[in-house]
Design an enzyme around this catalytic site. Structure first.
Site: not given
Ligand code: PLP
Length: 469
Positions: A149, A185
């Site tokens: 990701a 994140h």
């Protein structure tokens, strides 16, 4: 080594793999070796003469396994899970045998074409809007498998930056700024460092959600300081606590200010295979790119991160490099992408095989059942851990993650340490607005109700031990 010897050795290895996964529960979930443990177990130089397989296989138990933390142990509740399955492993074996480098269509037509089709399957299975599905008549979008990701977010940001350069001029790029929630994140911040744009981590309130209002305030403030907003990353299921940004209002603001809207659903994206969770991605139809990790929660072993773009022309414009040795003739295939122009590296593995195997050997129904089972186990854990009377939870779990704490930070962190030393279960901590929590993340392929109830018992026992000291 010839094919005959390979048949013997590889069949042996398959037994070792099956035994490992079948009996994984007998092992200690967390490795307890000391740093540098391996040096004493291996020579300092590679062998001059070839060795025999038996010696190599023997070293798996002696050298490797002591230093493994077993992610597929049913008592692994740390981080977010990573998926695994026998069909996925089979896909990787076949990929290793073909071992092509699928950067262009002719480099292995099947490698490109299977990926296009399987990414459409997956997009439909999670109900992504038609604009992301390559086979839809009016669509300009499509999907690709990347490694992680983090890589997907970086790729989307680079495309957004390139578009912005065309719009505002090359010299403006020093003032480009990208947005995400302070709970996003750390890979989003890292992407801005690599891409050389500024990063505005928008501070979120007690609900831990970024929304359109907070985003707009940040954009207006930055604009008044001559910064140029180009990108926002909305997070659907944050890593810390599985908080869900309000994608609908974020995507509206991103459209209003003409900035790229990327969605990071690395963990929670897998749940959209179940219709009842799709409300969490409301607004996705207005976004430019979307990533989630089937390697986290959809039974596909690492690495398999699936990224969809709304408009692949823009992506190709950013990454188009024309080297004669790569050039394709138009007849080759107008309908298939050259995936090297949708990603950062040139080379790519045949990763769609494992996704294809998993989808076919499990079917959507089984994948749905597994997600629902994990979420129900999380709800069970939340109920049981509160019954002890010692712990409070941050909120009722929506996915497979529960954050819980005792009254004090120190005590909570001490408990994490004691559990780690004890080694029966593996959990990790997190920090939410100056309060420490323990993250209990349920999603291991092999986890059952008995493991969750056992975890409650172990946590209780260790907590009592601390209390008695
Ligand atoms: C796990 C996670 C990531 C990082 O995933 P990689 O594939 O390891 O880069 C990014 N974002 C979120 C929300 C995550 O949970």
């Amino acid at each position: 080594m010839n094919a005959k010897e390979f048949r013997v050795a590889a069949k042996n290895l398959i037994d070792i793999v099956a035994d490992y996964l079948e009996n994984i529960e007998e092992r200690r979930v967390i490795s307890n070796v000391e740093p540098g443990y391996m040096k004493a177990l291996l020579p300092s130089e590679a062998p001059t003469e070839k060795e025999n397989w038996q010696d190599v296989f023997d070293d798996i138990e002696k050298v490797i396994m002591p230093g493994i933390t077993h992610w597929h142990h049913p008592n692994f509740f740390a981080f977010y899970p990573t998926a695994n399955s026998f069909p996925g492993i089979c896909g990787d074996i076949l990929s290793s045998a073909i071992a092509c480098i699928g950067f262009s269509w002719i480099a292995s037509p099947a490698c490109t074409e299977l990926e296009v089709i399987v990414l459409d399957w997956l997009a439909k299975a999670i109900s992504l809007p038609k604009c992301f599905i390559s086979s839809e008549p009016k669509s300009e979008g499509g999907g690709i498998i990347v490694g992680t990701a983090s890589e997907a977010t970086l790729t989307a940001l680079i495309v957004a930056r390139d578009e912005a350069k065309r719009k505002y001029g090359k010299n403006a790029s020093l003032n480009f700024v990208a947005y995400c929630s302070s709970e996003a994140h750390c890979s989003v911040k890292k992407a801005t460092i690599i891409a050389g744009v500024q990063c505005n981590l928008v501070k979120v309130g007690d609900d831990l959600k970024l929304n359109g209002k907070l985003l707009e305030e940040a954009i207006l403030k930055d604009k008044s300081n001559r910064l140029i907003p180009i990108f926002v990353c909305g997070t659907i299921g944050t890593t810390n606590t599985c908080a869900f940004d309000d994608l609908e209002s974020i995507s509206e603001i991103s459209q209003k200010y003409e900035i790229w809207c990327h969605v990071d659903a690395a963990y929670a994206g897998s749940s959209f295979i179940c219709a009842e969770y799709r409300y969490l991605m409301k607004g996705i139809e207005n976004c430019d790119s979307f990533v989630f990790n089937p390697h986290k929660w959809l039974q596909v072993n690492f690495d398999c991160s699936t990224l969809w773009y709304r408009n692949v022309k823009i992506v190709e414009r950013t990454f188009a490099i024309d080297a004669l040795y790569l050039r394709r003739t138009d007849e080759q295939c107008k309908s298939a992408p050259d995936f090297r122009q949708w990603q950062i590296p040139l080379g790519r593995r045949f990763r769609s095989l494992k996704l294809w195997f998993v989808l076919r050997m499990m079917g959507i129904k089984h994948l749905q059942e597994t997600i629902r089972k994990h979420i129900n186990l999380a709800k069970l854990f939340a109920k049981e851990i509160q019954k002890t009377g010692y712990f409070q939870i941050l909120e009722e779990p929506i996915m497979g993650l529960i954050c819980f704490r005792s009254k004090e930070n120190e005590e909570t962190l001490r408990l994490v340490d004691e559990l780690k030393k004890d080694g029966r279960i593996f959990v990790t901590p997190c920090d939410v607005q100056n309060k420490n929590y323990i993250r209990m993340s349920i999603g291991s392929t092999n986890v059952e109700e008995c493991h969750v109830l056992n975890a409650v018992r172990v946590i209780n026992e260790m907590f009592n031990k601390i209390k008695e000291e």
